[in-house]
Design an enzyme around this catalytic site. Sequence first.
Site, PDB file in Angstrom:
ATOM      1  N   TYR A   1      43.180  48.876  43.115  1.00 38.42           N
ATOM      2  CA  TYR A   1      43.886  48.277  41.967  1.00 38.42           C
ATOM      3  C   TYR A   1      45.368  48.626  42.023  1.00 38.42           C
ATOM      4  CZ  TYR A   1      44.020  46.374  37.199  1.00 38.42           C
ATOM      5  OH  TYR A   1      44.252  45.604  36.097  1.00 38.42           O
TER       6      TYR A   1
ATOM      7  N   TYR B   1      49.188  38.323  44.033  1.00 35.15           N
ATOM      8  CA  TYR B   1      48.159  37.261  44.036  1.00 35.15           C
ATOM      9  C   TYR B   1      47.850  36.796  42.623  1.00 35.15           C
ATOM     10  CZ  TYR B   1      43.013  36.363  43.762  1.00 35.15           C
ATOM     11  OH  TYR B   1      41.752  35.929  43.444  1.00 35.15           O
TER      12      TYR B   1
END
Lengths: 125, 379
Positions: free
Chosen positions: B277, B325
Amino acid sequence: MEIAVDTESREFWDGVAAGELRIQRCEACGHAVFYPRALCPSCHCDRLVWIVASGRGEVYSYTVAHRAFGEFATEAPFTVALVDLDEGVRMLTRIVGGTVAIGDRVELEFATAAGNQLPCFRPVA
Amino acid sequence: MSRRAGIVGVAESDLGKTPHLTVLSQQATASVAALAEAGLGFADVDGLFTAGGWSWSPAIALAEYLGIQPKHLDGTNIGGSSFEAHVGHAVAAIEAGLIDVALIAYGSTQRTDRSRNQPRPATLAEQYERPYGLPTPVGAYALAANRYMYEHGVTSEQMAEVAVSARDWAALNPKAYYRDPITVDDVLASEMICEPLHKLDCCLVTDGGGAVVLAAEDRWPDVAARPVVVLGHGETTTHNGIAQMPDLTVTGAARSGPAAMTMAGVSHTDFDVVEIYDSFTITVLLTLESLGFCKPGEAGDFVRAGRTGPGGEFPMNTNGGGLSYTHPGMYGIFLLIEATRQLRGDFAGARQVTDAELALVHGTGGVLSSTSTVVLGRG
């Protein structure tokens, strides 16, 4: 910003109004406790008493916020720090009246943010 | 030996800015696609997992919307790491024989809504932090970054490498929000948000949804896709507010990581691809160290010179990550989607990690508050 004062926080905010930084201490294990709660997070007993902090501490970390949101937007840039009080608890706060580095000594000074009187800290001269 | 569980279908909804979707239709479209990939239908779903702040009970609201009445509901919300935790919970339920097929879903319209930081009173423990105006979550991560740099002498240039590698991967991903290459200098020249974090040290704010389908191994013969086996999982929390984090340089990954790896019987050098993450560049450095991929203070060196980028020896965040992204508020489900696709070998060329057989997926939630780790293996 509206602060929803509750039964556990009232003593703290009453202290702020009186110019004091009030924290708790556990009578069983001796740990200082902040934020206020009904049990000691260290030994889990409920024998917590209020004390007035010395107002002295050390900068554990800090950041200068160049962007802020909502009613804080117009206050940027400002410095927010994590201060380790000499009593042994850490609190989030603002630095006023100068700049700091990690490890610097600081002392209590009340200041206003978004309309609230808050315990803040200034560099020790 | 208890029966194994595997990921048998993954999908995103439309990403980026999606004014034509709600959080519910995002989850529905992603769920339809993930189930279709598996060759399963909604009638097969007997466990539903979701997290979000868009309903008083997201799990039952989503079940109603999808027209299903699952016998197992899990609305565990520990922030962006919720979905790795959901995998762990789903695997436990499958191993226990409670369910055969689990659907994990997420959706967010935060970019379209501009929903972050709406005025509301500071309640309970928030009242000791929010009145100071620290922008959240970035300000809390900035506090961690400054402490980390102070303790270890790591520089902003070293942190920026994380963003550069993420962008290099994003350039290979047609679904990525930003695809133009950036340099370390670009990161350092971008707007300062909260010292020492620049704009390009921070994740995106996008809309988007995703879904992951797990099935018990006795269902795998019916499944259309190649299962990706869940080999291990772990989760934990260290604090909620940043002032209560015991050590700003060590995250819960130091517990959830070893728990997952021990369960899987694997070690650090076994992984072919790693999805971590990346809410902020600092998040990745702290996580790599807490997971034990390198020693405290060495993560800056670990990610240097494109080592984690395309063609590097440590492929990480291979879709472009939350930095380039997509990042619709709680990103963890997209880590699982990408790791699954890599292990199945879905991609071609540089987008595909060569011979990817073992992946580590690691979610972080809140302000470094919760972590959950999943180890996945090619089925």
